[in-house]
Scaffold this motif. Structure first.
Motif, PDB file in Angstrom:
ATOM      1  N   LEU A  69       0.851  -1.239  -0.062  1.00 50.42           N
ATOM      2  CA  LEU A  69       0.108   0.178   0.019  1.00 50.42           C
ATOM      3  C   LEU A  69       0.957   1.064   0.051  1.00 50.42           C
ATOM      4  CD1 LEU A  69      -2.890   1.210   0.146  1.00 50.42           C
ATOM      5  CD2 LEU A  69      -2.421   1.092   2.881  1.00 50.42           C
ATOM      6  N   VAL A  70       0.587   2.050  -1.031  1.00 49.65           N
ATOM      7  CA  VAL A  70       1.478   3.431  -0.790  1.00 49.65           C
ATOM      8  C   VAL A  70       0.474   4.461  -0.338  1.00 49.65           C
ATOM      9  CG1 VAL A  70       2.884   2.747  -2.863  1.00 49.65           C
ATOM     10  CG2 VAL A  70       0.565   3.888  -3.356  1.00 49.65           C
ATOM     11  N   ARG A  71       1.061   5.643   0.209  1.00 51.37           N
ATOM     12  CA  ARG A  71       0.414   6.569   0.853  1.00 51.37           C
ATOM     13  C   ARG A  71       0.333   7.607  -0.073  1.00 51.37           C
ATOM     14  NH1 ARG A  71       4.730   5.349   5.644  1.00 51.37           N
ATOM     15  NH2 ARG A  71       3.372   4.194   7.070  1.00 51.37           N
ATOM     16  N   THR A  72      -0.090   7.225  -1.109  1.00 51.64           N
ATOM     17  CA  THR A  72      -0.421   8.432  -2.362  1.00 51.64           C
ATOM     18  C   THR A  72      -1.871   8.244  -2.769  1.00 51.64           C
ATOM     19  OG1 THR A  72       0.355   7.243  -3.828  1.00 51.64           O
ATOM     20  CG2 THR A  72       1.901   8.625  -2.826  1.00 51.64           C
ATOM     21  N   GLY A  73      -2.426   9.253  -3.508  1.00 49.00           N
ATOM     22  CA  GLY A  73      -3.621   8.943  -4.306  1.00 49.00           C
ATOM     23  C   GLY A  73      -4.799   8.853  -3.157  1.00 49.00           C
ATOM     24  N   LYS A  74      -5.302   7.818  -3.183  1.00 51.55           N
ATOM     25  CA  LYS A  74      -6.620   7.635  -2.607  1.00 51.55           C
ATOM     26  C   LYS A  74      -6.400   7.210  -1.132  1.00 51.55           C
ATOM     27  CE  LYS A  74      -9.680   5.613  -6.041  1.00 51.55           C
ATOM     28  NZ  LYS A  74     -10.517   4.522  -6.248  1.00 51.55           N
ATOM     29  N   TYR A  75      -5.050   6.914  -0.824  1.00 46.33           N
ATOM     30  CA  TYR A  75      -4.740   6.709   0.400  1.00 46.33           C
ATOM     31  C   TYR A  75      -5.206   7.766   1.652  1.00 46.33           C
ATOM     32  CZ  TYR A  75      -1.718   6.274   4.636  1.00 46.33           C
ATOM     33  OH  TYR A  75      -1.296   6.011   6.119  1.00 46.33           O
ATOM     34  N   ARG A  76      -5.551   7.127   2.722  1.00 46.62           N
ATOM     35  CA  ARG A  76      -6.202   7.602   3.901  1.00 46.62           C
ATOM     36  C   ARG A  76      -5.435   7.266   5.162  1.00 46.62           C
ATOM     37  NH1 ARG A  76      -6.585  10.926   0.658  1.00 46.62           N
ATOM     38  NH2 ARG A  76      -8.596  11.893  -0.065  1.00 46.62           N
ATOM     39  N   PRO A  77      -4.971   8.063   6.129  1.00 48.60           N
ATOM     40  CA  PRO A  77      -4.287   7.472   7.297  1.00 48.60           C
ATOM     41  C   PRO A  77      -4.858   6.204   7.853  1.00 48.60           C
ATOM     42  CG  PRO A  77      -3.900   9.672   7.442  1.00 48.60           C
ATOM     43  CD  PRO A  77      -4.937   9.539   6.130  1.00 48.60           C
ATOM     44  N   GLU A  78      -6.337   6.503   8.047  1.00 47.91           N
ATOM     45  CA  GLU A  78      -7.048   5.411   8.620  1.00 47.91           C
ATOM     46  C   GLU A  78      -7.012   3.936   7.886  1.00 47.91           C
ATOM     47  OE1 GLU A  78      -9.776   8.045   6.387  1.00 47.91           O
ATOM     48  OE2 GLU A  78      -8.303   8.186   7.567  1.00 47.91           O
ATOM     49  N   ASP A  79      -6.597   4.011   6.505  1.00 43.27           N
ATOM     50  CA  ASP A  79      -6.233   2.884   5.712  1.00 43.27           C
ATOM     51  C   ASP A  79      -5.314   1.881   6.480  1.00 43.27           C
ATOM     52  OD1 ASP A  79      -8.287   4.029   3.851  1.00 43.27           O
ATOM     53  OD2 ASP A  79      -6.561   4.508   2.488  1.00 43.27           O
ATOM     54  N   GLU A  80      -4.300   2.247   7.204  1.00 40.29           N
ATOM     55  CA  GLU A  80      -3.523   1.375   7.782  1.00 40.29           C
ATOM     56  C   GLU A  80      -3.875   0.488   8.757  1.00 40.29           C
ATOM     57  OE1 GLU A  80       0.560   2.577   8.398  1.00 40.29           O
ATOM     58  OE2 GLU A  80       0.166   4.531   6.987  1.00 40.29           O
ATOM     59  N   LEU A  81      -5.341   0.930   9.463  1.00 38.92           N
ATOM     60  CA  LEU A  81      -5.946  -0.278  10.329  1.00 38.92           C
ATOM     61  C   LEU A  81      -6.234  -1.083   9.888  1.00 38.92           C
ATOM     62  CD1 LEU A  81      -8.147   2.640  11.918  1.00 38.92           C
ATOM     63  CD2 LEU A  81      -5.974   1.747  12.844  1.00 38.92           C
ATOM     64  N   GLY A  82      -6.330  -1.407   8.319  1.00 40.10           N
ATOM     65  CA  GLY A  82      -6.769  -2.457   7.887  1.00 40.10           C
ATOM     66  C   GLY A  82      -5.564  -3.222   6.985  1.00 40.10           C
ATOM     67  N   SER A  83      -4.436  -2.612   7.182  1.00 40.14           N
ATOM     68  CA  SER A  83      -3.404  -3.149   6.576  1.00 40.14           C
ATOM     69  C   SER A  83      -2.098  -4.013   7.140  1.00 40.14           C
ATOM     70  CB  SER A  83      -2.529  -1.997   5.593  1.00 40.14           C
ATOM     71  OG  SER A  83      -2.026  -0.995   6.844  1.00 40.14           O
TER      72      SER A  83
END
Length: 197
Positions: free
Chosen positions: A160-174
């Motif tokens: 997962l890259v922290r660009t584009g559609k990425y949101r900080p909360e995404d890391e909770l499911g990664s």
């Protein structure tokens, strides 16, 4: 990285058309995208398929939407290279091909063949074309809802890259994928053998 090691929806589309013996289609997307296809035959009279590739760079109007609709209700199959509902442009959400696909699925009462993420088709095609085991392939994406689940389901290694559609909360499911700041960091870590998945 050799070009043949990069799989995109256009290469998957070519494979799909060939495998399913589809020779005539109505292509919705920029000419530059269609020119990348190996399958060049297209028909606007009685196409076997309607391919929704990208609406952003073409003139989309009511006439085009109705043309697509009529092809579909006359029996053309629906194919899409994206099921994403939106994309980000300068931080602003804009409708993506998936939104149009869902509309046409509903009005034509058929399910689209999805050749982009999160469909397994793109990942399985990558495995086939690369001649590797799924576990030997890394899938890089910015969307926790499409990129990561699709790769996991097909047995690939998701990044997962922290660009584009990425949101900080995404890391909770990664928790079971690698997270990098951007593509440059990903490439540097690959080159330096510091990326462990």
């Amino acid at each position: 990285m050799p070009p043949e090691h990069i799989i995109n929806p256009i290469s998957v589309l070519d494979e799909y058309l060939n495998t399913h013996h589809i020779h005539t289609f109505f292509f919705v997307g920029p000419d530059t995208f269609q020119s990348q296809m190996k399958t060049r035959t297209s028909s606007y009279e009685t196409p076997e398929a309607v391919i929704l590739c990208d609406f952003e760079y073409i003139e989309t109007d009511y006439k085009l939407l109705n043309r697509i609709y009529h092809y579909l209700i006359q029996g053309s199959v629906l194919i899409t290279t994206s099921y994403s509902e939106y994309y980000l442009s300068d931080g602003v959400r804009k409708l993506d091909t998936g939104s149009f696909t869902r509309m046409f699925e509903q009005v034509s009462r058929q399910k689209a063949a999805v050749l982009g993420k999160p469909s397994r088709t793109i990942y399985e095609t990558a495995v086939k074309q690369l001649g590797c085991l799924p576990s030997e392939i890394i899938s890089v994406g910015d969307d926790i809802l499409t990129d990561v689940p699709g790769a996991k389901e097909a047995g690939l290694k998701p990044v997962l890259v922290r660009t584009g559609k990425y949101r900080p909360e995404d890391e909770l499911g990664s928790d079971d994928c690698v997270v990098v700041n951007d593509l440059y960091e990903f490439i540097a870590r690959i080159e330096n053998a510091t990326l462990s998945i």
